[in-house]
Design a protein around this motif. Structure first.
Motif, short mmCIF file in Angstrom:
data_model
loop_
_atom_site.label_atom_id
_atom_site.label_comp_id
_atom_site.label_asym_id
_atom_site.label_seq_id
_atom_site.Cartn_x
_atom_site.Cartn_y
_atom_site.Cartn_z
N ALA A 207 0.92 -1.25 -0.16
CA ALA A 207 -0.04 -0.20 -0.05
C ALA A 207 0.92 1.24 0.03
N GLY A 208 2.01 1.09 0.69
CA GLY A 208 2.79 2.38 0.79
C GLY A 208 3.64 2.65 -0.40
N ILE A 209 3.91 1.48 -1.10
CA ILE A 209 4.59 1.80 -2.47
C ILE A 209 3.64 2.30 -3.40
N ARG A 210 2.22 1.87 -3.54
CA ARG A 210 1.53 2.43 -4.26
C ARG A 210 1.12 3.85 -3.88
N GLU A 211 0.85 4.32 -2.75
CA GLU A 211 1.00 5.64 -2.37
C GLU A 211 2.08 6.45 -2.89
N ALA A 212 3.27 5.97 -2.74
CA ALA A 212 4.49 6.76 -3.17
C ALA A 212 4.53 6.96 -4.56
N PHE A 213 3.91 5.90 -5.45
CA PHE A 213 3.98 6.17 -6.74
C PHE A 213 2.75 7.23 -7.39
N ALA A 214 1.58 7.14 -6.38
CA ALA A 214 0.70 8.25 -6.81
C ALA A 214 1.07 9.48 -6.51
N ARG A 215 1.79 9.79 -5.37
CA ARG A 215 2.29 11.36 -4.87
C ARG A 215 3.24 11.68 -6.04
N ARG A 216 3.69 11.02 -6.99
CA ARG A 216 4.44 11.43 -8.24
C ARG A 216 3.73 11.80 -9.33
N GLY A 217 2.57 11.32 -9.03
CA GLY A 217 1.73 11.54 -10.33
C GLY A 217 1.14 10.52 -10.90
N GLY A 218 1.61 9.13 -10.57
CA GLY A 218 1.07 7.87 -11.10
C GLY A 218 -0.26 7.60 -10.78
N ALA A 219 -0.83 6.52 -11.39
CA ALA A 219 -2.05 6.01 -11.28
C ALA A 219 -2.30 5.67 -9.87
N ALA A 220 -3.36 5.76 -9.11
CA ALA A 220 -3.66 5.40 -7.77
C ALA A 220 -3.86 4.11 -7.60
N ASP A 221 -4.60 3.29 -8.80
CA ASP A 221 -5.10 1.86 -8.67
C ASP A 221 -3.93 0.95 -9.25
N VAL A 222 -2.79 1.32 -9.48
CA VAL A 222 -1.92 0.30 -10.10
C VAL A 222 -1.18 -0.58 -9.27
N SER A 223 -0.84 -1.66 -9.57
CA SER A 223 -0.46 -2.55 -8.77
C SER A 223 1.23 -2.58 -8.56
N VAL A 224 1.55 -3.07 -7.43
CA VAL A 224 3.18 -2.98 -7.20
C VAL A 224 3.90 -3.52 -8.40
N ARG A 225 3.17 -4.70 -8.92
CA ARG A 225 4.10 -5.34 -10.11
C ARG A 225 4.13 -4.48 -11.35
N ALA A 226 3.00 -4.01 -11.41
CA ALA A 226 2.99 -2.82 -12.67
C ALA A 226 3.98 -1.70 -12.38
N ILE A 227 4.10 -1.17 -11.09
CA ILE A 227 5.23 -0.33 -10.99
C ILE A 227 6.64 -0.82 -11.12
N PHE A 228 6.74 -1.94 -10.74
CA PHE A 228 8.13 -2.33 -11.03
C PHE A 228 8.47 -2.64 -12.92
N ASP A 229 7.34 -3.18 -13.37
CA ASP A 229 7.18 -3.28 -14.55
C ASP A 229 7.69 -1.78 -15.51
N LEU A 230 7.14 -0.83 -14.87
CA LEU A 230 7.10 0.64 -15.48
C LEU A 230 8.58 0.82 -15.27
N ALA A 231 9.27 0.79 -13.94
CA ALA A 231 10.74 1.01 -13.70
C ALA A 231 11.52 0.38 -14.78
N THR A 232 11.18 -0.98 -14.98
CA THR A 232 11.95 -1.76 -15.94
C THR A 232 12.05 -0.99 -17.31
N ALA A 233 11.01 -0.35 -17.66
CA ALA A 233 10.45 0.15 -18.89
C ALA A 233 11.39 1.67 -18.98
#
Length: 404
Positions: free
Chosen positions: A286-312
C-alpha cells in the motif's frame, strides 16, 4: 534439543502426550538411537556392519537398537544384499511412512498445507482460501485439510504425529497466545494451541510465519549453513525472522522481528502507523502504491506494474523504487546494528525482486561501513510452508528417536 528450540521457555516446550509412543533403548544412550535413525534416513538400506561404522558403536549395540525399532514398526528388514545367509547379511531400512508430520502456513487470504514422511518427502500438498470466520471455523478447516491430505497421500490419518502451524502474528513463547494478528480476525487472546492439539489429535507447535520462512531458508534455501541470519519478508505486509548463533530469536512476547514498527526519519505517529507500524506503511504494498501516486502515477496501479514501469524506464516508477530501496536499507541497518547477521535474505512478493535487491545493496553500502551480503530467497512463496514442515518433522524425530 534443537538449536532453534533453545530460547523457548520451559513451559512452552512442545507438549509430549503420554500416549505418544516413544522409542528408547534401555541399555543405549538416546543420542545413539537418533544417530542411527539419521543414518537410515540419509542412506537408505544398510547392513549392521555399515550401520555400526557410521554410528560409531558395536554391531551388538546396533542389533539392540534395530530390535527396538523393529518392535515399534519403524524399520523393516530389506533382505540380504549379497545373497549370503546370516543376520549380518541382512539390510535394514527406515519405514519413512511409519509416522508423518503435517505443516500449515496460514495467511490472511490463503492456507498452504502439506504432509511429509520421516525423510521429509512431500506426500500431499494443497492451497485453499483462508476461512476468516474466527477460531471455530479455522480449526475446522485445518482438521478437514489434515483429512484431505491423508486421503490424497494414501496414508492412514493416525500416523500423523506432529504438526506445525505458521501464523502471521506474534506467538507468545510462554502462553502460546497470538498477538499482532490483524490478518486473522478472532484469533487474538484465544488458546489456539489447545484447540488445535485436541482437534488434530497430535502435538502441535505454533510459530510466526516469517520465523518459519527463515527456517525454510536455513534448511533448504539461501541460508543453508548459516547460524546468524535475518530473513525479511516484504509484500502486502512486512516482517523479519532472526536467527542468532543458530537459535531462533522470539523475544519475551514473541515479537522479535516485528520490523513493521521500526521508525524511519520522517516518522509521524498516526492511527494507521500505530495499527500497522510506520515501517510497513512506507514499504508495504500500500505504501509503495501511495508513493507512486504522490509522483503523479495512477492510484490504482499494482506494485507489480510499478516495477514493470521502472524496468521500462518510467521516471516516476524509478523514483518510487529508489525511495523504497532507501527505506529498506535503513531497516536493514537497524537489524545489523542489533543482531549482526552474516547474511540477510529478502523474500516476499516485493523483497525477492532482483531490481530492488540491487538497489538495497547500493544503499546499504552507502549507509553502513561493513555491508552484509543480501540475497533473494530461493524458496519463494513456499518458504513458510517449508519451514513448518521441517519444524514438524524435527519434532517428530525427537519424539520417536530422541534429541540430536
Amino acid at each position: 534439543m534443537e538449536d532453534w528450540q533453545i530460547n523457548q521457555s520451559p513451559s512452552e516446550q512442545r507438549p509430549n502426550p503420554a500416549d505418544l509412543t516413544k522409542v528408547r533403548a534401555s541399555n543405549s544412550a538416546p543420542h545413539q538411537l537418533r544417530q542411527l535413525a539419521e543414518v537410515l534416513i540419509e542412506a537408505g538400506a544398510l547392513q549392521r556392519p555399515a550401520l555400526a561404522k557410521r554410528v560409531g558403536i558395536s554391531k551388538q549395540a546396533v542389533s539392540e537398537l534395530l530390535s527396538v525399532l523393529e518392535q515399534r514398526g519403524l524399520v523393516q528388514v530389506a533382505g540380504p544384499l549379497n545373497g549370503l545367509p546370516g543376520r549380518s547379511s541382512l539390510s535394514y531400512a527406515l519405514r519413512p511412512d511409519a509416522a508423518l508430520a503435517l505443516g500449515f502456513d496460514i495467511g490472511g487470504t490463503k492456507i498452504a498445507a502439506a504432509l511429509v514422511d520421516l525423510r521429509g518427502k512431500v506426500l500431499a500438498e494443497t492451497v485453499v482460501p483462508t476461512a476468516l470466520g474466527g477460531l471455530d471455523q479455522l480449526v475446522g478447516q485445518l482438521v478437514e485439510l489434515a483429512e484431505t491430505l491423508a486421503r490424497t497421500g494414501a496414508v492412514q490419518r493416525f500416523r500423523v504425529q506432529a504438526c506445525t502451524v505458521g501464523v502471521p502474528a506474534a506467538v507468545n513463547p510462554a502462553t502460546g497466545i497470538l498477538n499482532l494478528a490483524a490478518n486473522l480476525p478472532g484469533l487474538e487472546a484465544v488458546d489456539l494451541h489447545a484447540r488445535l492439539t485436541k482437534a488434530l489429535g497430535c502435538p502441535v507447535s505454533i510459530e510466526n510465519d516469517v520465523n518459519l520462512a527463515l527456517l525454510g531458508e536455513v534448511a533448504s534455501g539461501s541460508g543453508q549453513g548459516k547460524r546468524d541470519i535475518a530473513f525479511i519478508a516484504l509484500g502486502t505486509g512486512v516482517g523479519a525472522g532472526l536467527m542468532v548463533n543458530g537459535r531462533l530469536l522470539r523475544g519475551a512476547t514473541g515479537g522479535a522481528g516485528e520490523i513493521a514498527y521500526l521508525p524511519l526519519p520522517d516518522h509521524r505517529t498516526t492511527a494507521r502507523s500505530l495499527a500497522q507500524g510506520h515501517f510497513e506503511t512506507m514499504v508495504g504494498e500500500a505504501g509503495i502504491r501511495e508513493a507512486f501516486a504522490r509522483r503523479g502515477g495512477a492510484a490504482d496501479v499494482s506494485v507489480r506494474a510499478i516495477f514493470d514501469l521502472a524496468t521500462a524506464g518510467d521516471a516516476r516508477a524509478l523514483q518510487t523504487i529508489d525511495e523504497l530501496a532507501g527505506h529498506v536499507a535503513l531497516g536493514i541497518v537497524s537489524l545489523i546494528a542489533l543482531v549482526d547477521p552474516e547474511l540477510v535474505v529478502l523474500g516476499g512478493s516485493v523483497g525477492a525482486r532482483p531490481e530492488l535487491i540491487e538497489r538495497v545493496q547500493a544503499e546499504l553500502a552507502a549507509r553502513f561501513e561493513r555491508p552484509v551480503p543480501i540475497v533473494a530467497s530461493n524458496t519463494g512463496a513456499r518458504a513458510g510452508l517449508a519451514g513448518a514442515l521441517e519444524m514438524a518433522r524435527r519434532h517428530l524425530l525427537a519424539d520417536l528417536f530422541g534429541e540430536e
